[in-house]
Motif scaffolding. Structure first.
Motif: not given
Length: 286
Positions: A166-170, A173-177, A260-261
């Protein structure tokens, strides 16, 4: 091309990455939890034609030796000492620029205190030094900070696979990247003996960073370092207000608000690399 090296520093074998040519302007890259110098794997070649770059794995992270927490103190003071000794051992000293992300902020600010003459410009990427920069996630963490030494909830939840991912994808805009290699590598390192305890010790020590926020802010007001702020706007740990707050101390700083996150280099690599190059040419060199 990036080189992968180890050096003896502070009694430990410390791993670091190096790219660019000696003699080029120096840029030290200090990253954060739960990653290692791996988070700079793409930025380093992107900037290697302009800068001489070094990124270091802290004790307890990545490929650096992981001493037993029973005999080795995992504090931000101690991490900064190891990074300092590493830089001296590899003769990577100032003048230089400093890229700070997450834990890289507390480590970097301690290094600046030791060597004000080394660090002449800085890039701040989601490295917080303001109370208003702490997200609601810290409300729960504060209940555990300082009350014990290793396993009190809710701090240990930060080391669970779902949270590391979750730290990486939260906020991205596009978690697939975002490559799953990131969190899978971090989780691999967390399975090592003593690795979880080491990270929990550092989270308990984070209260020392919060206590130092006013002093770090005062130093910014006094020294006015040339500063580029690249801030992921939906970081799981740090609010947009944390990035905006730097402008109170540094009205001439450039703030880039990233879509971004926490790990903005994963999906804003080219934008950040371009901003660094332009900032160096137009602000640092001028």
């Amino acid at each position: 091309m990036t080189s992968f090296r180890t050096v003896s520093a502070g009694g430990l074998e410390v791993f670091y990455r190096e790219a660019g040519k000696p003699g080029a302007p120096k840029l030290l890259l200090l990253g954060g939890f739960p990653s290692s110098s791996h988070q700079f794997r793409n930025l380093m070649p992107a900037l290697a034609d302009r800068f001489h770059l070094v990124a270091i794995d802290y004790p307890g992270s990545g490929n650096t030796e992981l001493p037993d927490p029973a005999n080795w103190e995992y504090t931000f003071d101690h991490l900064a000492e190891i990074v300092d000794e590493t830089l001296l051992a590899i003769d990577f000293t100032g003048p230089m620029g400093l890229y700070m992300q997450d834990h890289g902020g507390p480590v970097g600010n301690r290094l600046i205190s030791l060597h004000r003459d080394w660090f002449q410009w800085q890039i701040i990427q989601n490295a917080n030094i303001y109370e208003e920069g702490l997200t609601e996630l810290w409300d729960g963490l504060r209940n555990g900070l300082g009350v014990g030494r290793s396993t009190e909830p809710p701090i240990d939840v930060l080391l669970e696979p779902e949270t590391v991912q979750a730290i990486y994808v939260t906020g991205h805009p596009d978690p697939a990247k975002i490559s799953p290699d990131n969190w899978n590598l971090d989780l691999h390192f967390l399975t090592r003996p003593n690795a979880r305890t080491a990270q929990l010790e550092l989270f308990h020590d984070y209260r020392t960073n919060i206590a130092m926020y006013p002093a770090w802010q005062a130093r910014l007001r006094r020294d006015q370092p040339k500063t580029l702020i690249c801030w992921g706007q939906r970081d799981i740990f740090f609010t947009p207000a944390g990035g905006e707050a730097y402008l109170c101390e540094l009205p001439d700083a450039k703030l880039v608000r990233l879509d971004s996150g926490h790990f903005a280099l994963e999906d804003c690599l080219q934008q950040i690399a371009d901003e660094i190059s332009t900032f160096y040419d137009e602000v640092v060199k001028s």
